[in-house]
Motif scaffolding. Sequence first.
Motif, mmCIF file in Angstrom:
data_model
loop_
_atom_site.group_PDB
_atom_site.id
_atom_site.type_symbol
_atom_site.label_atom_id
_atom_site.label_comp_id
_atom_site.label_asym_id
_atom_site.label_seq_id
_atom_site.Cartn_x
_atom_site.Cartn_y
_atom_site.Cartn_z
ATOM 1 N N LEU A 144 -0.792 -7.638 -5.898
ATOM 2 C CA LEU A 144 -1.797 -6.584 -6.025
ATOM 3 C C LEU A 144 -2.130 -5.980 -4.667
ATOM 4 C CD1 LEU A 144 -4.230 -8.246 -8.595
ATOM 5 C CD2 LEU A 144 -2.680 -6.333 -9.013
ATOM 6 N N THR A 145 -2.187 -6.834 -3.638
ATOM 7 C CA THR A 145 -2.487 -6.355 -2.286
ATOM 8 C C THR A 145 -1.380 -5.448 -1.779
ATOM 9 O OG1 THR A 145 -3.733 -8.362 -1.784
ATOM 10 C CG2 THR A 145 -2.975 -7.055 0.083
ATOM 11 N N SER A 149 -1.765 -1.564 -0.848
ATOM 12 C CA SER A 149 -1.590 -1.147 0.534
ATOM 13 C C SER A 149 -0.415 -0.191 0.728
ATOM 14 C CB SER A 149 -1.397 -2.378 1.427
ATOM 15 O OG SER A 149 -0.223 -3.078 1.060
ATOM 16 N N SER A 150 0.449 -0.044 -0.273
ATOM 17 C CA SER A 150 1.603 0.839 -0.144
ATOM 18 C C SER A 150 1.197 2.282 -0.421
ATOM 19 C CB SER A 150 2.706 0.418 -1.123
ATOM 20 O OG SER A 150 3.176 -0.870 -0.815
ATOM 21 N N LYS A 154 1.516 11.346 -2.122
ATOM 22 C CA LYS A 154 0.255 12.080 -2.236
ATOM 23 C C LYS A 154 -0.740 11.662 -1.152
ATOM 24 C CE LYS A 154 0.869 14.741 -5.863
ATOM 25 N NZ LYS A 154 0.780 16.226 -5.774
ATOM 26 N N ASP A 155 -0.632 10.392 -0.707
ATOM 27 C CA ASP A 155 -1.518 9.928 0.361
ATOM 28 C C ASP A 155 -1.257 10.669 1.664
ATOM 29 O OD1 ASP A 155 -2.847 8.027 -1.206
ATOM 30 O OD2 ASP A 155 -1.269 6.542 -0.883
ATOM 31 N N ASN A 213 12.306 4.881 1.202
ATOM 32 C CA ASN A 213 12.880 3.638 0.685
ATOM 33 C C ASN A 213 11.963 2.444 0.931
ATOM 34 O OD1 ASN A 213 15.199 4.884 -0.263
ATOM 35 N ND2 ASN A 213 16.349 4.552 1.634
ATOM 36 N N LYS A 214 11.283 2.442 2.071
ATOM 37 C CA LYS A 214 10.376 1.345 2.405
ATOM 38 C C LYS A 214 9.290 1.188 1.348
ATOM 39 C CE LYS A 214 7.019 -0.105 5.928
ATOM 40 N NZ LYS A 214 6.401 0.227 7.241
ATOM 41 N N TYR A 215 8.768 2.315 0.867
ATOM 42 C CA TYR A 215 7.680 2.279 -0.107
ATOM 43 C C TYR A 215 8.154 2.512 -1.544
ATOM 44 C CZ TYR A 215 4.759 2.543 4.076
ATOM 45 O OH TYR A 215 4.165 2.286 5.292
#
Length: 223
Positions: A144-145, A149-150, A154-155, A213-215
Amino acid sequence: MSKVIRIGIIDDNAALLQQLAQNLTAFENIDIVFTAPNGMAALNEIETCERLPELLLMDIEMPVMNGIETTRVITNESQIKVLMLTVFDTDDKIFEAIKAGAAGYLLKDSKPHKIVTAIEEVMQGGAAMSPTIASKTLDLLRSLTEKKSSPTPKDYNLSDREIQLLELLVEGYTYQQIADQMFISHGTVRKHIENIYEKLRIHSKIEAVNKANKYNWFAKNRI
């Protein structure tokens, strides 16, 4: 002698309920106020009994009113603590029980002395759990964390159009192929990419691909 703890036991399996009550009665610091076959019966017992329990051992799957729903009602309306005692060790059951307000979560294969120790721990403000449940809970919290945190595109304030273009870029499309796919000019593609780089705080296509790719921004769309 340890302080006597008043408890109630709720389980729809009559044989297991009787056996558990018999096992726990052997402990001098455990006082069983009532037993009940489901959540609704437990709520009725709480309303009418002269001595309120301090803690309830709660099964999950029961007719009439299940343990999760009962736990939610009890923790919202009283100071009675709830310790889940069930055969279910799935993530969804654990998560729902914790959200409902359960102070602990044990599996039914726990030995009587382990159950009593867990009861004492909960009454002292702890959160008692079977070892496997504790491990699953930690994994669930980590998951969940990580999800929380990802960041998403849109962020970074990317528009829907910029997200579409970024996905094509990540998939390996050339500027001209992107232009053809999105029905825009080559120059417009370059302008969008400049804006994307600025918003993502990067300077190259490889950085854009690595960040996406990281996220796992577009992983679900790939075959």
